[in-house]
Design a protein around this motif. Sequence first.
Motif, PDB file in Angstrom:
ATOM      1  N   VAL A 140      38.795  41.177  29.885  1.00  0.00           N
ATOM      2  CA  VAL A 140      38.173  42.475  30.131  1.00  0.00           C
ATOM      3  C   VAL A 140      37.378  42.346  31.419  1.00  0.00           C
ATOM      4  O   VAL A 140      36.367  41.647  31.479  1.00  0.00           O
ATOM      5  CB  VAL A 140      37.253  42.893  28.973  1.00  0.00           C
ATOM      6  N   TRP A 141      37.837  43.010  32.474  1.00  0.00           N
ATOM      7  CA  TRP A 141      37.259  42.848  33.799  1.00  0.00           C
ATOM      8  C   TRP A 141      36.078  43.817  33.984  1.00  0.00           C
ATOM      9  O   TRP A 141      35.900  44.724  33.160  1.00  0.00           O
ATOM     10  CB  TRP A 141      38.319  43.109  34.866  1.00  0.00           C
ATOM     11  N   PRO A 142      35.294  43.626  35.033  1.00  0.00           N
ATOM     12  CA  PRO A 142      34.235  44.603  35.325  1.00  0.00           C
ATOM     13  C   PRO A 142      34.797  46.019  35.376  1.00  0.00           C
ATOM     14  O   PRO A 142      35.893  46.248  35.904  1.00  0.00           O
ATOM     15  CB  PRO A 142      33.721  44.142  36.696  1.00  0.00           C
ATOM     16  N   GLY A 143      34.031  46.946  34.842  1.00  0.00           N
ATOM     17  CA  GLY A 143      34.519  48.312  34.727  1.00  0.00           C
ATOM     18  C   GLY A 143      35.235  48.564  33.426  1.00  0.00           C
ATOM     19  O   GLY A 143      35.872  49.613  33.252  1.00  0.00           O
ATOM     20  N   GLN A 144      35.172  47.587  32.483  1.00  0.00           N
ATOM     21  CA  GLN A 144      35.775  47.719  31.159  1.00  0.00           C
ATOM     22  C   GLN A 144      37.262  48.035  31.247  1.00  0.00           C
ATOM     23  O   GLN A 144      37.768  48.957  30.593  1.00  0.00           O
ATOM     24  CB  GLN A 144      35.039  48.803  30.342  1.00  0.00           C
ATOM     25  N   THR A 145      37.984  47.281  32.050  1.00  0.00           N
ATOM     26  CA  THR A 145      39.427  47.465  32.177  1.00  0.00           C
ATOM     27  C   THR A 145      40.131  46.143  31.936  1.00  0.00           C
ATOM     28  O   THR A 145      39.594  45.072  32.243  1.00  0.00           O
ATOM     29  CB  THR A 145      39.798  48.005  33.564  1.00  0.00           C
ATOM     30  N   ARG A 146      41.324  46.224  31.375  1.00  0.00           N
ATOM     31  CA  ARG A 146      42.141  45.031  31.182  1.00  0.00           C
ATOM     32  C   ARG A 146      43.203  44.894  32.274  1.00  0.00           C
ATOM     33  O   ARG A 146      44.003  43.960  32.245  1.00  0.00           O
ATOM     34  CB  ARG A 146      42.809  45.059  29.811  1.00  0.00           C
ATOM     35  N   VAL A 147      43.222  45.823  33.199  1.00  0.00           N
ATOM     36  CA  VAL A 147      44.144  45.741  34.329  1.00  0.00           C
ATOM     37  C   VAL A 147      43.576  44.766  35.355  1.00  0.00           C
ATOM     38  O   VAL A 147      42.454  44.945  35.831  1.00  0.00           O
ATOM     39  CB  VAL A 147      44.361  47.121  34.975  1.00  0.00           C
ATOM     40  N   LYS A 148      44.337  43.746  35.670  1.00  0.00           N
ATOM     41  CA  LYS A 148      43.853  42.723  36.596  1.00  0.00           C
ATOM     42  C   LYS A 148      43.567  43.340  37.965  1.00  0.00           C
ATOM     43  O   LYS A 148      44.430  43.991  38.551  1.00  0.00           O
ATOM     44  CB  LYS A 148      44.884  41.600  36.749  1.00  0.00           C
ATOM     45  N   PRO A 149      42.363  43.152  38.466  1.00  0.00           N
ATOM     46  CA  PRO A 149      42.045  43.689  39.802  1.00  0.00           C
ATOM     47  C   PRO A 149      42.927  43.053  40.878  1.00  0.00           C
ATOM     48  O   PRO A 149      43.366  41.905  40.751  1.00  0.00           O
ATOM     49  CB  PRO A 149      40.573  43.310  39.996  1.00  0.00           C
ATOM     50  N   ARG A 150      43.171  43.823  41.925  1.00  0.00           N
ATOM     51  CA  ARG A 150      43.961  43.310  43.036  1.00  0.00           C
ATOM     52  C   ARG A 150      43.246  42.164  43.732  1.00  0.00           C
ATOM     53  O   ARG A 150      43.866  41.255  44.252  1.00  0.00           O
ATOM     54  CB  ARG A 150      44.251  44.452  44.012  1.00  0.00           C
ATOM     55  N   GLY A 151      41.935  42.191  43.745  1.00  0.00           N
ATOM     56  CA  GLY A 151      41.160  41.087  44.291  1.00  0.00           C
ATOM     57  C   GLY A 151      40.816  41.226  45.759  1.00  0.00           C
ATOM     58  O   GLY A 151      40.161  40.344  46.317  1.00  0.00           O
ATOM     59  N   TRP A 152      41.220  42.295  46.378  1.00  0.00           N
ATOM     60  CA  TRP A 152      40.878  42.496  47.788  1.00  0.00           C
ATOM     61  C   TRP A 152      41.024  43.972  48.130  1.00  0.00           C
ATOM     62  O   TRP A 152      41.729  44.716  47.453  1.00  0.00           O
ATOM     63  CB  TRP A 152      41.777  41.662  48.698  1.00  0.00           C
ATOM     64  N   VAL A 153      40.348  44.369  49.166  1.00  0.00           N
ATOM     65  CA  VAL A 153      40.451  45.733  49.700  1.00  0.00           C
ATOM     66  C   VAL A 153      40.363  45.621  51.216  1.00  0.00           C
ATOM     67  O   VAL A 153      40.063  44.564  51.769  1.00  0.00           O
ATOM     68  CB  VAL A 153      39.327  46.654  49.179  1.00  0.00           C
ATOM     69  N   PHE A 154      40.618  46.722  51.876  1.00  0.00           N
ATOM     70  CA  PHE A 154      40.380  46.729  53.311  1.00  0.00           C
ATOM     71  C   PHE A 154      38.876  46.722  53.564  1.00  0.00           C
ATOM     72  O   PHE A 154      38.117  47.398  52.868  1.00  0.00           O
ATOM     73  CB  PHE A 154      41.010  47.957  53.966  1.00  0.00           C
ATOM     74  N   PRO A 155      38.435  45.934  54.516  1.00  0.00           N
ATOM     75  CA  PRO A 155      36.985  45.833  54.756  1.00  0.00           C
ATOM     76  C   PRO A 155      36.374  47.201  55.020  1.00  0.00           C
ATOM     77  O   PRO A 155      36.919  48.016  55.773  1.00  0.00           O
ATOM     78  CB  PRO A 155      36.903  44.936  55.997  1.00  0.00           C
ATOM     79  N   HIS A 156      35.214  47.446  54.375  1.00  0.00           N
ATOM     80  CA  HIS A 156      34.525  48.731  54.552  1.00  0.00           C
ATOM     81  C   HIS A 156      33.604  48.661  55.774  1.00  0.00           C
ATOM     82  O   HIS A 156      32.405  48.864  55.683  1.00  0.00           O
ATOM     83  CB  HIS A 156      33.702  49.062  53.307  1.00  0.00           C
ATOM     84  N   ASN A 157      34.196  48.363  56.918  1.00  0.00           N
ATOM     85  CA  ASN A 157      33.369  48.303  58.124  1.00  0.00           C
ATOM     86  C   ASN A 157      33.765  49.380  59.130  1.00  0.00           C
ATOM     87  O   ASN A 157      33.411  49.313  60.301  1.00  0.00           O
ATOM     88  CB  ASN A 157      33.468  46.921  58.770  1.00  0.00           C
ATOM     89  N   GLY A 158      34.554  50.351  58.657  1.00  0.00           N
ATOM     90  CA  GLY A 158      34.888  51.478  59.514  1.00  0.00           C
ATOM     91  C   GLY A 158      36.023  51.217  60.489  1.00  0.00           C
ATOM     92  O   GLY A 158      36.426  52.123  61.202  1.00  0.00           O
ATOM     93  N   ARG A 159      36.575  50.014  60.533  1.00  0.00           N
ATOM     94  CA  ARG A 159      37.603  49.699  61.512  1.00  0.00           C
ATOM     95  C   ARG A 159      38.984  49.860  60.888  1.00  0.00           C
ATOM     96  O   ARG A 159      39.249  49.371  59.801  1.00  0.00           O
ATOM     97  CB  ARG A 159      37.426  48.259  62.015  1.00  0.00           C
ATOM     98  N   ARG A 160      39.859  50.573  61.574  1.00  0.00           N
ATOM     99  CA  ARG A 160      41.219  50.750  61.119  1.00  0.00           C
ATOM    100  C   ARG A 160      42.057  49.536  61.531  1.00  0.00           C
ATOM    101  O   ARG A 160      41.711  48.814  62.467  1.00  0.00           O
ATOM    102  CB  ARG A 160      41.809  52.030  61.714  1.00  0.00           C
ATOM    103  N   LEU A 161      43.146  49.343  60.825  1.00  0.00           N
ATOM    104  CA  LEU A 161      44.021  48.214  61.152  1.00  0.00           C
ATOM    105  C   LEU A 161      44.645  48.412  62.535  1.00  0.00           C
ATOM    106  O   LEU A 161      45.190  49.479  62.831  1.00  0.00           O
ATOM    107  CB  LEU A 161      45.130  48.080  60.109  1.00  0.00           C
TER     108      LEU A 161
END
Length: 902
Positions: A450-471
């Motif tokens: 049971v992951w944070p947020g009370q979900t059993r779906v495995k988190p992806r483990g990464w996101v795009f950095p929230h620093n405002g920069r596009r790829l």
Amino acid sequence: MNVNLLRRVVVVVSLFLIINNNGGVFSVENSRPSVVNIGAIFSFGTITGRVAKIAMNAAIEDVNSDPNLGGSSKLVLSIHDSNYSGFLGIIGGLQYMETDTVAIIGPQVSGMAHILSHLANDLHVPMLSFTASDPSLSSLEYPYFIQTAPNDLFQMTAIADMISYFGYRQVVALYTDDDQSRGPITALGDKLADRLCKISYKAVLSPEALATDGEITRELVKVSLMESRVIIVHAYSIIGLKVFEIARKLGMMEQGYVWIATPWLSTVLDSTPVSKEASKSIQGVLTLRIHTQDSDRKKAFLTRWNKLSNGSIGLNSYGLYAYDTVYMIANAVNQFFNQGGRISFSNDSNLNGLGGGALNLGALSMFDGGEQLLDNILRTNMTGLTGNISFGSDKSILSPAYDILNVIGKDFNQIGYWSNYSGLSVLPPEILYAKAPNRSSSNQHLSSVVWPGQTRVKPRGWVFPHNGRRLRIGVPDRVSYKAFVSVDESTNKIEGYCIDVFLAATKLLPYPIPHDFILFGDKHKNPSYTELVNMVTSNVFDAAVGDIAIVTNRTKIVDFTQPYIESGLVVVAPVRKIKYSAWAFMTPFSPLMWVVTWAFFLIIGVVVWILEHRVNDEFRGPPKKQFITILWFGFSTMFFAHRENTTSPLGRMVLIIWLFVVLIITSSYTASLTSILTVQQLAPSITGIESLITSNDLIGYQVGSFAENYLMEELNIAKSRLVALGSPEEYADALSKKRVAAVVDERPYVDLFLSENCMFQIVGREFTKSGWGFAFPRDSPLAMDMSTAILTLSENGELQKIREKWLSARACGLPSFEDSEQLQLKSFWGLFLICGVACFLALLIYFFSILKKFKRYFPHQSEPHQIQSTSCSIKLQRFLSFVDEKEEHSKNKLKRKHMESR
């Protein structure tokens, strides 16, 4: 007399052995001192210190009440409270060295252990700690320091296995900047690297007494802007709980995050109640607990614990190890005495002259039996509250294991175990020890989380950095083959086959990818794709999208997606005409095929003549005429031009079967001759890469392609033989004007080129196998997700539709340049066999039929005066004459004979 004398001698020797130097008499039991001093250095205001104090006192009580251990000697435990101070811990260690202490339990933290271990080395006083677990303390530099619980190398190995099991590639490590944490985090980085993972960012906090809420908040904000969402927390309990409370306020305990805490969290939850707010902050967190084997003795101690602690604190794993550590010392001391050892101390010569002043360092004394006691401790082989206890050659506890726990509500949910024996498992290590070790990936298992947020779906483990920069995505600015990548001059929009594949793949991802395409090139020639890939490595671009070949050198510096189109190097050459041979008409059939075919024409003529000779006037006449008829009839069937009619059923059967064979043979001959003449007209002067290598001809290649390096480095073709070509027009011009003998390029380019240039053709086969993919930085999780999306595009047919949109073109329809093979007898032997069998059966039936007729005719040909035994030669002559005779004449003769006989 001799026996009595021997007895007296034994008595005298025994008396001598029990007399001491002062003339006193003593027993073996009296050789033990009444008191054996051991010390303990802990911060007893901490959870671990409080639990350890109670457990150690309980162990001292149990040891001293055990006649098999204490005997006449009693263990006396002196406790020194370092009160969170490294300096006070060192002072406590010095005090113990002045008071004839044979062993020290502690210190609690690795920083003090590094310092006091040097003192223990010189004064030969063993130090045993179950909490100072820095892996470096197990080195040969500290021979008198013993870690009685698994060191942090094993817990970091367990965490690395968990990261690998869940498929994460990068983690953030959040820890305090002290000796207790730096070593373990270094070990974690090494273990992750072994599994092709890494620590992408280290969030460092001040040591426990200095870390403030503001500092923790600043570090967590930085972490929230990072790409990785997998966070490892290695800290003291006070700081650790603050980290989670602040993380919840920052929204970092929601879905998408993965939090893993080292055993400090399980220690807190096992021993103390946490507030409602703190409990909310740790929901879904994974943590470890040192595994201790279940036993009746352990259960009894757990029952006894409430009385020992007066309900003030709960028992945790470190309490069990504290109890067992006292027993290790007690067993070692008991063995020391049984070995005849005596507790004595002597002055350290290195401290001579240091006795003055308030410190009085000269009072420090060396334990003479320290080495023997240390050896006894390292030879420990006992069963304690924690299970079986023994040490390896590197002084570390054998068979370390951890419980893997998932925080749900105010309690744990155990999702599995980790052991150094078999890795991750849902079965306790004790069960696995009975089986062969198996660390294979298929054998690693954990229960649902049971992951944070009370979900059993495995988190992806990464996101795009929230620093405002596009790829920033680098795109090759091609000047040729613009169907793959091009810029619409009217809208400045980048488009093409490769771009459409990338955009279609991004639409299948469960998250948006903000990006900008950035052209790479000088607009005069195709750019170098190796340079484009290198710019991804140097962080100029975040990715590279285009017709980028996946080759070995590039895979060493970037991660490629799954190939979205197959590719490989091929050779393109012009076609040339070859002069016709005067005997070209003979080439469709092999020599044996010709011999057998002509033989059957002759055989068919003979067989039909035999079958038709007696009944058909067209097959009768003078011998010369009959011989010509045989040849003419047999070979005229080749063109179905035979004029003679067949009247006998057997002759007609043979002829029908033969005409069918002739039809097949002539059709095959015509088709083969046509193909051979066409291929001769279009035969290339170059037959493949092998002929190019052995020749000295010039070879063209596309500017920017990896073909240049491949030809020089892999095939050892001199650079002077290579000619750079920038466009399909240059290809055609160079090949037509024979400036190059052939062009080597990747298959997708060649297919597009040949669809518009029918005077050229691929010769030979592809001599490399690869594909095109999108390039991302090493260990980028986006590469894996994009690969999955590309596979989905391939399976649902969308990839083929994009290809048809951009790359569909008319084909020239020219045959490939492969050596045509002659038609062999093996391709037609079935037909010849059928025809041969038909001829044989027809002749056999005809022979028996003619023989029967001959027997009917023969008696009427006999003369009355002849005897019955006519010679064989006469019979054969008559038979041949009968066969040669027309059947109608034979019937008339037979009819006349019948009439005359009446």
